[in-house]
Design a protein around this motif. Structure first.
Motif, PDB file in Angstrom:
ATOM      1  N   GLN A 184       0.838  -1.203   0.000  1.00  0.00           N
ATOM      2  CA  GLN A 184       0.000   0.000   0.000  1.00  0.00           C
ATOM      3  C   GLN A 184       0.870   1.248   0.000  1.00  0.00           C
ATOM      4  O   GLN A 184       1.807   1.365   0.784  1.00  0.00           O
ATOM      5  N   TRP A 185       0.556   2.182  -0.907  1.00  0.00           N
ATOM      6  CA  TRP A 185       1.158   3.514  -0.919  1.00  0.00           C
ATOM      7  C   TRP A 185       0.245   4.461  -0.153  1.00  0.00           C
ATOM      8  O   TRP A 185      -0.974   4.407  -0.301  1.00  0.00           O
ATOM      9  N   ARG A 186       0.838   5.382   0.653  1.00  0.00           N
ATOM     10  CA  ARG A 186       0.045   6.385   1.372  1.00  0.00           C
ATOM     11  C   ARG A 186       0.764   7.730   1.326  1.00  0.00           C
ATOM     12  O   ARG A 186       1.992   7.794   1.279  1.00  0.00           O
ATOM     13  N   ASP A 187      -0.061   8.813   1.360  1.00  0.00           N
ATOM     14  CA  ASP A 187       0.519  10.154   1.369  1.00  0.00           C
ATOM     15  C   ASP A 187       0.707  10.635   2.799  1.00  0.00           C
ATOM     16  O   ASP A 187       0.502   9.875   3.753  1.00  0.00           O
ATOM     17  N   PRO A 194      -3.248   5.473  -5.434  1.00  0.00           N
ATOM     18  CA  PRO A 194      -3.378   4.376  -6.411  1.00  0.00           C
ATOM     19  C   PRO A 194      -2.035   4.102  -7.071  1.00  0.00           C
ATOM     20  O   PRO A 194      -1.350   5.020  -7.520  1.00  0.00           O
ATOM     21  N   PRO A 195      -1.616   2.841  -7.164  1.00  0.00           N
ATOM     22  CA  PRO A 195      -0.323   2.537  -7.780  1.00  0.00           C
ATOM     23  C   PRO A 195      -0.369   2.717  -9.297  1.00  0.00           C
ATOM     24  O   PRO A 195      -1.390   2.462  -9.941  1.00  0.00           O
ATOM     25  N   LEU A 207       8.610 -18.244  -2.483  1.00  0.00           N
ATOM     26  CA  LEU A 207       8.598 -16.928  -1.861  1.00  0.00           C
ATOM     27  C   LEU A 207       8.168 -15.872  -2.871  1.00  0.00           C
ATOM     28  O   LEU A 207       8.427 -15.974  -4.072  1.00  0.00           O
ATOM     29  N   PHE A 208       7.515 -14.805  -2.362  1.00  0.00           N
ATOM     30  CA  PHE A 208       6.990 -13.763  -3.216  1.00  0.00           C
ATOM     31  C   PHE A 208       7.917 -12.546  -3.206  1.00  0.00           C
ATOM     32  O   PHE A 208       8.458 -12.166  -2.162  1.00  0.00           O
ATOM     33  N   SER A 209       8.088 -11.942  -4.381  1.00  0.00           N
ATOM     34  CA  SER A 209       8.768 -10.660  -4.512  1.00  0.00           C
ATOM     35  C   SER A 209       7.804  -9.699  -5.190  1.00  0.00           C
ATOM     36  O   SER A 209       6.936 -10.113  -5.972  1.00  0.00           O
ATOM     37  N   LEU A 210       7.949  -8.399  -4.887  1.00  0.00           N
ATOM     38  CA  LEU A 210       6.993  -7.431  -5.424  1.00  0.00           C
ATOM     39  C   LEU A 210       7.735  -6.227  -5.960  1.00  0.00           C
ATOM     40  O   LEU A 210       8.856  -5.901  -5.538  1.00  0.00           O
ATOM     41  N   ASP A 211       7.060  -5.566  -6.912  1.00  0.00           N
ATOM     42  CA  ASP A 211       7.579  -4.349  -7.515  1.00  0.00           C
ATOM     43  C   ASP A 211       6.382  -3.476  -7.859  1.00  0.00           C
ATOM     44  O   ASP A 211       5.507  -3.887  -8.620  1.00  0.00           O
ATOM     45  N   THR A 212       6.326  -2.285  -7.271  1.00  0.00           N
ATOM     46  CA  THR A 212       5.196  -1.387  -7.484  1.00  0.00           C
ATOM     47  C   THR A 212       5.701   0.043  -7.595  1.00  0.00           C
ATOM     48  O   THR A 212       6.770   0.373  -7.059  1.00  0.00           O
ATOM     49  N   SER A 213       4.949   0.874  -8.316  1.00  0.00           N
ATOM     50  CA  SER A 213       5.349   2.270  -8.501  1.00  0.00           C
ATOM     51  C   SER A 213       4.145   3.182  -8.333  1.00  0.00           C
ATOM     52  O   SER A 213       2.979   2.744  -8.467  1.00  0.00           O
ATOM     53  N   VAL A 214       4.418   4.461  -8.037  1.00  0.00           N
ATOM     54  CA  VAL A 214       3.368   5.457  -7.862  1.00  0.00           C
ATOM     55  C   VAL A 214       3.911   6.797  -8.361  1.00  0.00           C
ATOM     56  O   VAL A 214       5.126   7.028  -8.364  1.00  0.00           O
ATOM     57  N   ASN A 223       5.111  13.493   2.848  1.00  0.00           N
ATOM     58  CA  ASN A 223       5.638  12.191   3.287  1.00  0.00           C
ATOM     59  C   ASN A 223       4.926  11.100   2.498  1.00  0.00           C
ATOM     60  O   ASN A 223       3.711  10.931   2.607  1.00  0.00           O
ATOM     61  N   VAL A 224       5.667  10.336   1.707  1.00  0.00           N
ATOM     62  CA  VAL A 224       5.109   9.226   0.940  1.00  0.00           C
ATOM     63  C   VAL A 224       5.671   7.940   1.521  1.00  0.00           C
ATOM     64  O   VAL A 224       6.880   7.808   1.695  1.00  0.00           O
ATOM     65  N   SER A 225       4.789   6.987   1.834  1.00  0.00           N
ATOM     66  CA  SER A 225       5.230   5.736   2.457  1.00  0.00           C
ATOM     67  C   SER A 225       4.816   4.546   1.606  1.00  0.00           C
ATOM     68  O   SER A 225       3.760   4.560   0.963  1.00  0.00           O
ATOM     69  N   CYS A 226       5.663   3.529   1.629  1.00  0.00           N
ATOM     70  CA  CYS A 226       5.374   2.235   0.999  1.00  0.00           C
ATOM     71  C   CYS A 226       5.392   1.179   2.107  1.00  0.00           C
ATOM     72  O   CYS A 226       6.428   0.948   2.729  1.00  0.00           O
TER      73      CYS A 226
END
Length: 542
Positions: A184-187, A194-195, A207-214, A223-226
């Motif tokens: 989840q991305w948050r401001d 929304p990603p 095992l799972f790996s992830l890649d997301t952008s915003v 402040n932007v948090s992942c």
């Protein structure tokens, strides 16, 4: 005259009926006895972390000898063998490929019907239904449970990808998660963003790996948090990034004014100069605000560290005062060789005990077998008053210390609890300090003790342990003692560590003050972290 020609057949049928009736009664009695015995496992379900070992303890209730039984751990169905024990033959049946060289069988208390199987390096593929079965000529019992596997992945990494669609594109990546994580991305206001893209991929190890952008647009000093959350552990890892508004692309404020400068060049030059000054002014203001914010954050952190250090110093001095007060009750304690297990060696001065060479029995190949518990008691018996003694444990990787009732039964280590007449603290494999009170309680020690102090207050019903390396209090049992107590010592068999020191009773000034022991070079290291109290039961490592 009566005809008795049918009598032999009738007699044969009558005898067969009586034999069959007696056979059913015998089998019925055998079933009643076997029904009274139950197989108990670790529970309905248990949780293991990826890469960590997991333990499957099983025992018979009531306790009885299982040394001559077949004991089988299986997965889903009995034919899927995880590990098979048949008397002293060890593994003799085809074992599932995924468990080869990953199992350790522990049979310290098999005479009491209690055994444990260790599985090393848990992976997501190990998740599922497991069971253990005890089998003999007149008994068969099974216990089943569910194993859940969880992996807490690496800390998220955020990178700046550049400008895109009027904003800054940020990318967040991480790996090593199980089961499938939630991202989840948050401001700065905590609102979800929304990603722009999101990909969660499972590798060959499960095992799972992830890649997301915003894409971040507008808002000064946002402040932007992942954050990435494991749904099974209810834990998450989060990374917060501060994005200043001056770095965000925006329409230049002087473009519209530039059209007016086409009429007269002097006017356009003046407007450009004003706009340039305004731009540099805003940039300078933004930098000053960032600098002030950084100074405030450093001041708050410094103040918090000072408060924590003050509290730590206060707690340390309080614990040392309690330890020094305990030393006023120092007594002479010696070992009683008549109570020593044959595998132990007591020194001539009755002050030291250690395992005899060759006492450890570890198989060269395959699962390990561990020794049954060994101990020695003190010659002194305590029925009243306060008594204090210290034991040098050195750098041994395994030991038990404390007190027990003089008339107590010699039980296995999994039952060294107050309910059984034992008040004991222990160390296992240099990594976990614990007590059984009566369940397993892990202890978090800031300084590894090289000497352990023990204070018995008989009338108050208390047995306290102190770290003589820094004078801190470790743990206190509170109970009602029902008879004479003896000091309890158990060095455990040598496990191949570099420091096979004996357990040695220290000489102390009787009824007098005692100085703080000089610290070792590594006294103020902190290699031990507290364990989850739900992780282990009373029999977790035995």
């Amino acid at each position: 005259m009566a005809d008795f020609s049918v009598f032999p057949g009738f007699l044969k049928q009558w005898c067969s009926s009586i034999f069959f009736t007696h056979l059913l009664l015998f089998l019925k009695l055998g079933e009643v006895d076997s029904d009274e015995i139950k197989v108990l496992g670790p529970g309905e379900s248990m949780l293991a972390l990826v890469g960590e070992p997991v333990e499957f303890p099983c025992h018979l209730s009531p306790y009885q000898d299982a040394e001559h039984m077949e004991i089988r751990w299986f997965r889903t169905q009995v034919s899927n063998v995880v590990y098979l024990y048949q008397e002293e033959q060890g593994l003799s049946s085809p074992q599932m490929t995924q468990f080869l060289n990953r199992t350790i069988f522990e049979a310290n208390d098999i005479a009491d019907g209690s055994v444990t199987l260790h599985i090393l390096g848990v992976a997501p593929s190990d998740e599922g239904l497991y069971g253990c079965r005890f089998l003999s000529h007149n008994f068969s019992g099974v216990a089943m449970w569910e194993l859940e596997v969880a992996g807490l992945g690496l800390d998220p990494h955020i990178s700046l990808e550049g400008f895109n669609e009027g904003g800054i594109q940020l990318r967040c990546s991480s790996s090593g998660w199980y089961p499938k994580p939630k991202v989840q991305w948050r401001d700065h206001q905590g609102q979800c963003l929304p990603p722009e893209s999101e990909a969660i991929i499972q590798n060959a190890q499960g095992l799972f790996s992830l890649d997301t952008s915003v894409i971040v647009r507008g808002g000064a000093h946002s402040n932007v948090s992942c954050s990435i959350q494991n749904p099974l552990l209810a834990q998450k890892k989060e990374f917060v990034l501060l994005v200043a508004d001056v770095f965000l692309p925006r329409t230049s404020p002087w473009k519209k004014a530039f059209l007016g400068t086409l009429v007269t060049l002097p006017l356009s030059l003046a407007v450009l100069t004003i706009l340039a000054l305004q731009y540099f002014y805003k940039q300078r203001c933004s930098q000053e605000k960032l600098k002030k914010q950084g100074e405030k954050d450093r001041e708050r952190l410094t103040a918090r560290l000072e408060r924590l250090q003050t509290e730590l110093d206060w707690r340390r001095s309080e614990g040392q005062a309690e330890w020094r007060a305990a030393q006023q009750y120092a007594v002479v304690v010696t070992l009683d060789p008549t109570t020593a297990h044959p595998s132990l060696e007591v020194s001539d001065d009755l002050k030291s005990v250690s395992s005899r060479p060759g006492a450890s029995s570890i198989m060269a190949h395959g699962p390990q077998r561990f020794l049954e518990q060994t101990c020695v008691l003190s010659q002194e018996r305590f029925c009243s008053g306060r008594h204090y003694w210290e034991v040098h444990v050195g750098r041994r990787s395994r030991w038990f210390l404390g007190a027990c009732l003089e008339s107590v039964e010699r039980l296995g280590p999994a039952r060294l609890s107050p309910a059984a007449g034992y008040w004991v603290m222990g160390l296992w494999n240099s990594c976990e300090y614990f007590v059984l009170d009566p369940q397993r309680v892990a202890l978090a020690l800031r300084v590894p003790p090289r000497r352990v102090g023990v204070l018995l207050d008989y009338e108050a019903g208390k047995l306290s342990f102190f770290n003589a390396s820094d004078g801190s209090h470790i743990f206190t049992f509170t109970d009602t003692f029902s008879g004479a107590l003896c000091a309890y010592f158990r060095p455990r068999a040598h496990d191949g560590s570099e420091h096979p020191d004996p357990l040695t009773i220290c000489s102390l000034p009787v009824r007098g003050p005692y100085a703080l022991e000089k610290n070792d070079s590594d006294n103020w290291l902190q290699p031990y972290e507290p364990l989850d109290p739900d992780w282990a039961s009373d029999e977790a490592l035995w």
